[in-house]
Design a protein around this motif. Structure first.
Motif, PDB file in Angstrom:
ATOM      1  N   ARG A 336       0.777  -1.305   0.158  1.00 59.26           N
ATOM      2  CA  ARG A 336       0.023   0.045   0.024  1.00 59.26           C
ATOM      3  C   ARG A 336       0.861   1.287  -0.080  1.00 59.26           C
ATOM      4  N   SER A 337       1.753   1.234   0.717  1.00 64.84           N
ATOM      5  CA  SER A 337       2.825   2.295   0.842  1.00 64.84           C
ATOM      6  C   SER A 337       3.500   2.566  -0.343  1.00 64.84           C
ATOM      7  N   LEU A 338       3.931   1.548  -0.944  1.00 69.34           N
ATOM      8  CA  LEU A 338       4.587   1.517  -2.113  1.00 69.34           C
ATOM      9  C   LEU A 338       3.787   2.171  -3.376  1.00 69.34           C
ATOM     10  N   THR A 339       2.627   1.483  -3.229  1.00 69.71           N
ATOM     11  CA  THR A 339       1.388   2.186  -4.056  1.00 69.71           C
ATOM     12  C   THR A 339       1.483   3.764  -3.949  1.00 69.71           C
ATOM     13  N   ALA A 340       1.488   4.033  -2.866  1.00 73.11           N
ATOM     14  CA  ALA A 340       1.039   5.493  -2.871  1.00 73.11           C
ATOM     15  C   ALA A 340       2.230   6.133  -3.257  1.00 73.11           C
ATOM     16  N   GLU A 341       3.413   5.681  -2.905  1.00 75.19           N
ATOM     17  CA  GLU A 341       4.738   6.543  -3.448  1.00 75.19           C
ATOM     18  C   GLU A 341       4.690   6.382  -4.969  1.00 75.19           C
ATOM     19  N   LEU A 342       4.681   5.194  -5.513  1.00 74.09           N
ATOM     20  CA  LEU A 342       4.528   5.304  -7.147  1.00 74.09           C
ATOM     21  C   LEU A 342       3.490   6.078  -7.691  1.00 74.09           C
ATOM     22  N   ASN A 343       2.219   6.112  -7.074  1.00 70.94           N
ATOM     23  CA  ASN A 343       1.211   6.805  -7.617  1.00 70.94           C
ATOM     24  C   ASN A 343       0.121   7.105  -6.967  1.00 70.94           C
ATOM     25  N   PRO A 344       0.299   8.324  -6.025  1.00 69.51           N
ATOM     26  CA  PRO A 344      -0.449   8.437  -5.017  1.00 69.51           C
ATOM     27  C   PRO A 344      -1.885   8.894  -5.427  1.00 69.51           C
ATOM     28  N   VAL A 345      -2.824   7.947  -5.477  1.00 69.67           N
ATOM     29  CA  VAL A 345      -4.159   8.229  -6.187  1.00 69.67           C
ATOM     30  C   VAL A 345      -4.782   9.674  -5.683  1.00 69.67           C
ATOM     31  N   VAL A 346      -4.723   9.972  -4.460  1.00 67.58           N
ATOM     32  CA  VAL A 346      -5.243  11.390  -4.045  1.00 67.58           C
ATOM     33  C   VAL A 346      -4.701  12.705  -4.521  1.00 67.58           C
ATOM     34  N   LEU A 347      -3.360  12.404  -5.237  1.00 65.80           N
ATOM     35  CA  LEU A 347      -2.915  13.441  -6.079  1.00 65.80           C
ATOM     36  C   LEU A 347      -3.533  13.629  -7.388  1.00 65.80           C
ATOM     37  N   HIS A 348      -3.913  12.645  -8.083  1.00 65.66           N
ATOM     38  CA  HIS A 348      -4.674  12.880  -9.339  1.00 65.66           C
ATOM     39  C   HIS A 348      -6.319  13.081  -9.113  1.00 65.66           C
ATOM     40  N   GLU A 349      -6.675  12.581  -8.057  1.00 68.28           N
ATOM     41  CA  GLU A 349      -8.452  12.768  -7.839  1.00 68.28           C
ATOM     42  C   GLU A 349      -8.580  13.743  -7.005  1.00 68.28           C
ATOM     43  N   GLU A 350      -7.517  14.218  -5.941  1.00 67.51           N
ATOM     44  CA  GLU A 350      -8.167  15.476  -5.142  1.00 67.51           C
ATOM     45  C   GLU A 350      -7.019  16.556  -5.463  1.00 67.51           C
ATOM     46  N   GLY A 351      -5.724  16.547  -6.090  1.00 70.02           N
ATOM     47  CA  GLY A 351      -5.123  17.694  -6.287  1.00 70.02           C
ATOM     48  C   GLY A 351      -3.768  17.620  -5.458  1.00 70.02           C
ATOM     49  N   LEU A 352      -2.768  18.555  -5.754  1.00 70.31           N
ATOM     50  CA  LEU A 352      -1.600  18.799  -4.837  1.00 70.31           C
ATOM     51  C   LEU A 352      -1.891  19.017  -3.310  1.00 70.31           C
ATOM     52  N   VAL A 353      -2.628  19.919  -2.947  1.00 68.24           N
ATOM     53  CA  VAL A 353      -2.951  20.440  -1.569  1.00 68.24           C
ATOM     54  C   VAL A 353      -3.263  19.364  -0.851  1.00 68.24           C
ATOM     55  N   THR A 354      -4.300  18.636  -1.175  1.00 70.58           N
ATOM     56  CA  THR A 354      -4.712  17.270  -0.487  1.00 70.58           C
ATOM     57  C   THR A 354      -3.728  16.014  -0.361  1.00 70.58           C
ATOM     58  N   ALA A 355      -2.787  16.029  -1.531  1.00 73.06           N
ATOM     59  CA  ALA A 355      -1.799  14.797  -1.610  1.00 73.06           C
ATOM     60  C   ALA A 355      -0.505  15.158  -0.723  1.00 73.06           C
ATOM     61  N   LEU A 356      -0.256  16.484  -0.367  1.00 75.66           N
ATOM     62  CA  LEU A 356       0.796  17.062   0.390  1.00 75.66           C
ATOM     63  C   LEU A 356       0.115  16.913   1.871  1.00 75.66           C
ATOM     64  N   GLU A 357      -1.123  16.988   2.076  1.00 75.39           N
ATOM     65  CA  GLU A 357      -1.728  16.831   3.398  1.00 75.39           C
ATOM     66  C   GLU A 357      -1.431  15.256   3.801  1.00 75.39           C
ATOM     67  N   TRP A 358      -1.756  14.484   2.932  1.00 75.17           N
ATOM     68  CA  TRP A 358      -1.618  13.086   2.974  1.00 75.17           C
ATOM     69  C   TRP A 358       0.082  12.706   3.408  1.00 75.17           C
ATOM     70  N   LEU A 359       0.658  13.143   2.398  1.00 76.13           N
ATOM     71  CA  LEU A 359       2.350  13.043   2.680  1.00 76.13           C
ATOM     72  C   LEU A 359       2.831  13.683   4.188  1.00 76.13           C
ATOM     73  N   SER A 360       2.146  14.626   4.504  1.00 76.94           N
ATOM     74  CA  SER A 360       2.720  15.168   5.984  1.00 76.94           C
ATOM     75  C   SER A 360       2.185  14.083   6.972  1.00 76.94           C
ATOM     76  N   HIS A 361       1.232  13.569   6.877  1.00 81.22           N
ATOM     77  CA  HIS A 361       0.704  12.541   7.611  1.00 81.22           C
ATOM     78  C   HIS A 361       1.401  11.196   7.289  1.00 81.22           C
ATOM     79  N   ASN A 362       1.965  10.844   6.203  1.00 82.39           N
ATOM     80  CA  ASN A 362       2.814   9.763   5.908  1.00 82.39           C
ATOM     81  C   ASN A 362       4.261   9.922   6.683  1.00 82.39           C
TER      82      ASN A 362
END
Length: 494
Positions: A336-362
Motif C-alpha cells: 500500500r505504501s509503495l503504491t502510494a509512493e509510485l502513484n498517489p491516487v489522492v494526487l490525481h483525484e484530489e490535487g496537490l494540496v490534499t496529496a501534500l496533506e497525506w504526505l505530511s501524515h505519512n
C-alpha cells in the motif's frame, strides 16, 4: 616658435625612402635646411616658387612638405588648401621670418604639423621631423590594422554590428545582411531596436540610456541568448556578445544565429519529457498492478489464513498461522505504501494540496517528521504533469530533511506568484550544510539526489535554489510555471 621636446629615449626612426619637398626661395635658408636633412639621411626635392611647387605629378611620394610662409608668386592661404587636396597623406611644416602670432594660429588651424620661425634651431627641427615621422608610422600601422580588422569583419561567419551612443547602426557586415535580410545601406543609421521583437523595442533605448548614465549593464560584457527580428518580421534565437568601445563612441555586437542549436535542444527536451512521461505512466501501471492485483491476492490469502486459524485445534499450527498473518499484514502495508509512493491516487483525484496533506501524515507516521503546511489553494496546479513533478520534488526534499537535517520539524509553503507562477518553499531548522559540498552531502532516500529534482523541474519550466548554512538549517525554493511547457512561449518564462 613652437618648442618641441626631444624624442623619448630608445626610439629610433630610420628616414623613409619617400622624399621631403622643401619649398624655400631664400638660398641661405634653403642650404641650411638641406644640410640638416641630408645629414640625417632624408632625400630632399626643392622648389623656390609656387609655380615650381605645383610643377610635379607624384604627390603621393612625399611624407613631408616644408613650406616657406612668404613665396614670391603666391600666399600660403592659397597654397595650403591646394596642397591638402593634392597630397592628403603628407604632413605640412611651415617656416617663416615673421613672428606674428596670428600667422602661426592660422597655420595650425589649417592642419599644419609644425611652425618654425627663422633662424631655425637644428635640434628642435630634427626633433619635429622625427615626431612627424613617428606619428605617420603609427597612423600607417593604425590604418593597416583597421583595414585588416575590416577584412576580418567582412568575412566573419557571425554577424557583426556596431551602433553609436544613440543606438543607431553604424556598420553591418555581410553576415549580418544574410542573417537579418537587410542590406547595409538600408539599415545603417536606423535604430538597432528595429532588429528586436516589439516587446524589447519599446524599452531598448531606456536600457542604453541607463548604461550610459550609470554604467549598469545587463548585456554588455557578457554572452546572452535573446530573440531577434528579421526584415520579414520573423523571430529567431540569437547568442550575442556586446563590447563597449568608448574610445570610438561605439558598441560592437557579435551575433550568432542559434536556431539549429535551439531546435536540437528542443528535440532533446521533447525526447526527455516523453521519456519522463512514459516512466510516470509505467509507475502508474505498476501501482495499479500492486493495488488491483497483488494487494487483492494478499488480502485473499489473509482471509484464508484466518479461516484456517479458526478451524484448527492444534496450538502450534494456530501460532504458525498467526505469525504468517502478521507477516502477510506487513506485506500488505508495504505494498500500500509503495503504491502510494509510485502513484498517489489522492494526487490525481484530489490535487496537490490534499496529496501534500497525506504526505505530511505519512512522513509523521513513518519517519517521525512533523511537517507544517502553509498551502494556498489558489496556487493549486491543474495539469497532471506539473502536479506530479512538484509532488515528487517536495517528497524528495522531505526525505533529505529526514536523512540529513537531524531535526524532526519541517515546513512546506506553497503560494501563487504573478504571471501564473507557483512558489514552493521547503525549510527546516536542522544542522544545515556547506552548499559547496552539495554533491557529497545531499542525496535523497532512494539515492537519486538533488540532480533529479532539477531534472524534474526542467520538464515543467521550473527552477530550483538551495540555501543552507551550517547550524542554521536549510531552505529549498522552487519556482515553476503553472502553464504546461508545450503551451509556453518560445522565448521561455524564466
Amino acid at each position: 616658435m613652437k618648442q618641441e621636446s626631444s624624442m623619448s629615449a630608445g626610439v629610433t626612426l630610420q628616414p623613409q625612402g619617400s622624399p621631403i619637398l622643401l619649398v624655400e626661395p631664400d638660398p641661405e635658408s634653403r642650404n641650411s635646411l638641406l644640410q640638416i636633412l641630408a645629414g640625417d639621411g632624408y632625400p630632399v626635392e626643392t622648389a623656390e616658387t609656387v609655380a615650381q611647387l605645383f610643377d610635379r605629378n607624384r604627390w603621393s611620394d612625399y611624407f613631408l612638405i616644408i613650406l616657406e610662409h612668404d613665396l614670391p608668386d603666391g600666399s600660403i592661404e592659397e597654397v595650403l588648401p591646394r596642397l591638402k587636396q593634392l597630397a592628403p597623406s603628407a604632413e605640412l611644416l611651415v617656416i617663416t621670418s615673421r613672428t606674428r602670432i596670428e600667422n602661426m594660429i592660422l597655420a595650425f588651424r589649417t592642419g599644419v604639423a609644425d611652425y618654425f620661425v627663422k633662424p631655425i634651431d637644428p635640434d628642435l627641427f630634427r626633433s619635429s621631423i622625427k615626431r612627424i615621422l613617428q606619428n605617420q608610422s603609427v597612423s600607417s600601422e593604425l590604418l593597416q590594422t583597421q583595414a585588416e580588422l575590416k577584412a576580418i569583419v567582412e568575412t566573419a561567419l557571425e554577424a557583426v554590428i556596431t551602433i553609436n551612443r544613440s543606438g543607431l547602426i553604424q556598420s553591418f557586415n555581410p553576415a549580418a545582411e544574410k542573417m537579418f535580410g537587410y542590406r547595409a545601406h538600408e539599415i545603417i543609421n536606423q535604430n538597432v531596436s528595429v532588429l528586436t521583437p516589439d516587446a524589447i523595442r519599446a524599452v531598448h533605448d531606456r536600457y542604453l540610456t541607463r548604461y550610459l548614465e550609470t554604467g549598469q549593464a545587463s548585456i554588455i560584457g557578457s554572452r546572452r541568448e535573446l530573440m531577434a527580428r528579421r526584415r520579414d518580421g520573423s523571430l529567431f534565437p540569437i547568442e550575442i556578445s556586446v563590447t563597449d568601445l568608448p574610445q570610438f563612441g561605439l558598441f560592437a555586437g557579435i551575433i550568432g544565429d542559434i536556431s539549429e542549436r535551439k531546435q536540437a535542444e528542443q528535440k532533446q527536451a521533447d525526447l526527455t519529457r516523453a521519456v519522463a512521461v512514459a516512466a510516470q505512466q509505467e509507475r502508474r501501471q505498476l501501482a495499479d498492478i500492486l493495488h488491483d492485483h497483488l494487494q487483492q491476492v494478499l488480502v485473499g490469502v489473509r482471509i484464508h489464513l484466518d479461516i484456517a486459524k479458526n478451524d484448527t485445534t492444534d496450538e502450534f499450527i494456530r501460532q504458525t498461522l498467526t505469525r504468517a498473518d502478521e507477516l502477510l499484514n506487513q506485506g500488505i502495508e508495504i505494498t500500500r505504501s509503495l503504491t502510494a509512493e509510485l502513484n498517489p491516487v489522492v494526487l490525481h483525484e484530489e490535487g496537490l494540496v490534499t496529496a501534500l496533506e497525506w504526505l505530511s501524515h505519512n512522513m509523521q507516521e513513518r519517519y517521525n517528521l512533523n511537517v507544517t503546511l502553509d498551502l494556498d489553494r489558489q496556487a493549486e496546479p491543474q495539469h497532471d504533469t506539473i502536479k506530479v513533478a512538484l509532488y515528487e520534488c517536495i517528497r524528495e526534499l522531505l526525505f533529505n530533511v529526514v536523512k540529513h537535517s537531524e531535526t524532526t520539524e519541517a515546513r512546506v509553503c506553497m503560494s501563487l506568484l504573478p504571471e501564473n507562477k507557483i512558489e514552493i518553499v521547503v525549510s527546516d531548522q536542522g544542522v544545515g550544510f556547506d552548499t559547496e559540498q552539495l554533491d557529497h552531502q545531499i542525496s535523497d532516500a532512494s539515492g537519486i539526489g538533488l540532480s533529479n529534482i532539477e531534472f524534474r523541474l526542467s520538464l515543467i519550466n521550473g527552477k530550483f535554489r538551495l540555501e543552507s548554512t551550517r547550524g542554521q538549517g536549510t531552505v529549498a525554493r522552487i519556482i515553476a510555471s503553472l502553464t504546461p511547457i508545450e503551451n509556453a512561449a518560445l522565448s521561455g518564462e524564466f
